[in-house]
Enzyme design. Structure first.
Site, short mmCIF file in Angstrom:
data_model
loop_
_atom_site.label_atom_id
_atom_site.label_comp_id
_atom_site.label_asym_id
_atom_site.label_seq_id
_atom_site.Cartn_x
_atom_site.Cartn_y
_atom_site.Cartn_z
N THR C 53 -4.17 -28.32 37.54
CA THR C 53 -3.25 -27.26 37.13
C THR C 53 -3.37 -27.10 35.63
OG1 THR C 53 -1.01 -26.40 37.12
CG2 THR C 53 -1.23 -28.81 37.07
N GLU C 54 -3.48 -25.85 35.16
CA GLU C 54 -3.89 -25.60 33.80
C GLU C 54 -2.87 -26.08 32.76
OE1 GLU C 54 -3.74 -23.42 36.29
OE2 GLU C 54 -3.10 -21.42 35.64
N ASN C 55 -1.64 -26.37 33.19
CA ASN C 55 -0.68 -26.90 32.22
C ASN C 55 -0.88 -28.38 31.94
OD1 ASN C 55 0.33 -26.89 34.97
ND2 ASN C 55 2.19 -27.83 34.17
N SER C 95 -7.30 -29.05 28.93
CA SER C 95 -7.18 -28.49 30.26
C SER C 95 -8.06 -27.24 30.41
CB SER C 95 -5.72 -28.14 30.55
OG SER C 95 -5.58 -27.69 31.87
#
Lengths: 239, 228, 228, 239
Positions: C53-55, C95
């Site tokens: 997940t990009e966070n 990320s």
């Protein structure tokens, strides 16, 4: 060397009208709610704020916007469960928006901290968000040039911190915080726990103290998500 | 003249001592490999200085005793070091983000030549052989102050403070101050500005040993260092 | 036609199920916010997939039970998640280095429109209001395979697979495959290539619901999904 | 998912003639000596090697160069206590050298791993090393454009690793290793200790497994500095 101070209002006291302020967090995770509320108490106006989002409900960044402190927002995703604070003012033309793809936002901030004035990325090529940006081909593929982002201040949230300003983060609350710490002239941190210098394992430090100017301990900090579920509003409305 | 110079001039240790007097309390400092490293030895009492080494440590301390070296704990000169309390480790990209991003307060380098416009030549004698640059070209950019420690003249007696560098450049317009064996010279808009000199040398003599004009701007203070 | 379509077409869950059948064992996968997230629910037995997940999490797991949320442990949709064994945390620049640097095996996105040259429009209806992009423009670059899950047509019955996108683009020439409510379509040099279709719809009917030519290249397999 | 294998020779077996290979380490710290020696045993030729240095003595990278495996070296500092392996061949015109400032080398590798094809830096502006590179001014200051660096393989050394490829490093042995792990098509790691998946604290992982392809445990690895003090030569000369 002791960068820790006791008073959260002293921590943000120097932030003036017209400053550019990076605020850490992705949604509520890693958002320095207490620092933001202290800044609302201090009340500088005409701020440019850099954050991934545009606030949610009536606390934190949303509350700053409701207090008419923000004239420009640089963010990737100005939507949330309750984005009214921003939406109303944006649609009324009262607040300027620079929309930046999330990965480009992160990389521009890192570049600002790393002395890289600009870089090329495929992200956004051929889209509205690339309009007006220089383009260049490398190995037959097109890229756009993106400039770095810096700020006068960064308000960030960390898990542990020491008097040197060394920091660790808590899970996905890390997000933009270590990057913003690098990219601001003055970095102000609220830590969940202030520990003696030397207590954090040097291998585990995520932000070395060189990037940090001021550390204030806020035990048991508030979480935006919880405040919004409880329908909290800052400052509290007194009737 | 050469013989007299050799008698009056400061030793490298004394130059390092003088440079160390300007270390600010709380400063983040990178000392170049070799001669500049000596400055840490003379860090004044009561001042806390945090040393950065570009291979990835902030807050390292002096060399360990012989036999106690850990070869994973070295500085940029590949010498074994120790860790001070509050130290941290990071990879090379983060380390040079500190350098290039303007986070260091001070970088101290050696020099072959420094020009009056602040150009530095310190990485190549231009004579062929194997060129090697390391972090020198990075270190001259970004630190809030970049200074040089050096003998005032070369072994042949030629000026090291010059009007224009003749050796390959390390960086353009990057040096703020030079601590030499004879003087302390700032680089400002007009060029070299003499700030301190040894008592035993006159301004004219110093000018004769310098390859560009030494500007005077207010008092010239006494350059003095203890016997070391 | 609309009524018949509504009867035969796959539900979102069924589209997600079909997309999940192509998850490779050992793959690193980013599932876009909303509909694509559902794919994880249908991950086939015996395949290990690591979700990004990009966070800033690699290796997150399903939602926790209500009341057990930790709001520092969320995904890009800001929903609470859990951690699988072997997970790691990292900041946003690292990320998106994973995203842009070509390290993900698969990214799955939703779409307003996909063009026959692989252009995607999925972030803006172009109607004004508050624009928001998030990580969509980053996710379409870098993953080894970028695919879309979507209804075959809009609510008004207009094609979502088009000759050219009329809505603001998310990325140019970035989509490899589309899983729709009626078909599986690859995007190759010649444009849309029909790979699978529901038994209940003919190629001609499908073509009529598609805004650009559907090329045929070898067998058209049966698109089938269990009742969900 | 299990990226760990037992055989160090299997780990490097696929590296072919003409490959570009990044090798971690700064001097001896963080240098994957055992992987390099396994590669010497495998013996591919005509390699382009990216490392900060050019080897020291007659082990590790220096030994690779002595075995005539390296046709080009990209590095910042090809000097050492005993640099003869490189120096002799460089001066004889047998090995090509691309000299890169150390910080630019690190940033180019990071860019390679992060999908950034090029960036601007002040480093090297106005010097020989900027010759032929595009220049651009930002906010009145001159910068040069630098391209990213990628490789077919990276050989790196880590402290702990697990079967997912998650890694930690030991002190200053971190140096180029996490960056090179990101920038290579195939990343091969020797770890001092292989641990079960889940045993490394997720907050302490420096290299997430997504960047790693193969992990081999080498307990008590050799240190270049110690080998050189003992005058070791690889492969051992048999008389």
């Amino acid at each position: 060397m002791n960068k820790s101070i006791d008073s959260i209002s002293d921590a943000v006291a120097k932030i003036e009208d017209g400053s550019t302020v990076m605020i850490g967090g992705f949604g509520g995770s890693g958002a320095p709610i207490e620092l933001i509320h202290a800044l609302i108490d201090a009340g500088p106006k005409n701020l440019t704020v850099i954050n991934n989002n545009a606030g949610n409900g009536h606390v934190g960044l949303a509350a700053m916007i409701e207090q008419e402190m923000v004239s420009k927002l640089i963010c990737s995703f100005p939507r949330s469960a309750d984005p009214r604070a921003f939406t109303d003012r944006y649609l009324a033309g009262k607040i300027e928006l620079e929309l930046v793809p999330q990965g480009t936002l992160a990389e521009r901030i890192r570049a600002g901290g790393a002395g890289i004035p600009a870089f090329y990325t495929p992200t956004g090529f051929g889209t509205e968000l690339a309009e007006g940006k220089p383009q260049k081909e490398f190995d037959g593929k097109p890229y756009i040039e993106e400039r770095c982002l810096k700020a006068d201040y960064a308000l960030i949230k960390a898990e542990q911190g020491d008097g040197f300003g060394n920091l660790t983060y808590r899970m996905a609350a890390r997000n933009f915080n270590p990057l913003m710490a690098m990219a601001a002239e003055t970095t102000i941190v609220q830590v969940n726990q202030l520990v003696p210098v030397g207590q954090i394992d040097p291998e585990r430090i995520v932000t070395p103290g060189i990037f940090v100017d001021c550390v204030v301990e806020i035990q048991n900090p508030q979480q935006e998500e919880d405040l919004n579920r409880a329908d909290v509003r800052y400052p509290e409305v007194t009737t | 003249m050469k013989q007299r110079l050799d008698e009056i001039k400061l030793s490298n240790a004394q130059i390092a001592w003088r440079a160390a007097q300007d270390l600010r309390d709380g400063a983040y400092v990178n000392l170049g490999i070799g001669f500049p490293e000596m400055i840490a030895t003379f860090q004044p009492e009561g001042r806390e200085v945090i040393y950065h080494t570009e291979n990835g440590i902030l807050g390292f301390g002096p060399s360990p005793r012989e036999g106690e070296e850990d070869w994973d704990l070295i500085n940029a000169g590949k010498k074994a070091v120790t860790l001070n309390s509050g130290a941290s480790f990071f990879h090379h990209a983060d380390s040079f983000a500190m350098v290039r991003g303007g986070h260091l307060d001070l970088a101290v380098l050696g020099a072959y030549q420094v020009a009056q416009n602040g150009d530095l030549a310190n990485w190549s004698t231009g004579k062929g052989g194997v060129p090697a640059v390391g972090g020198a070209m990075d270190l001259v950019h970004g630190a809030k102050k970049v200074v040089v420690v050096t003998d005032h003249v070369t072994k042949n007696g030629d000026p090291k403070l010059v009007s224009e560098c003749t050796l390959p450049l390390t960086g353009v317009g990057c040096i703020n101050r030079i601590y030499t064996s004879l003087a302390v010279v700032d680089i400002e808009a007009q060029g070299f500005v003499l700030r301190e000199k040894l008592d035993a040398i006159s301004v004219d003599e110093l000018q004769a040993l310098t390859g560009a004009q030494l500007h005077l701007d207010g008092d010239i203070n006494l350059l003095d260092a203890p016997k070391l």
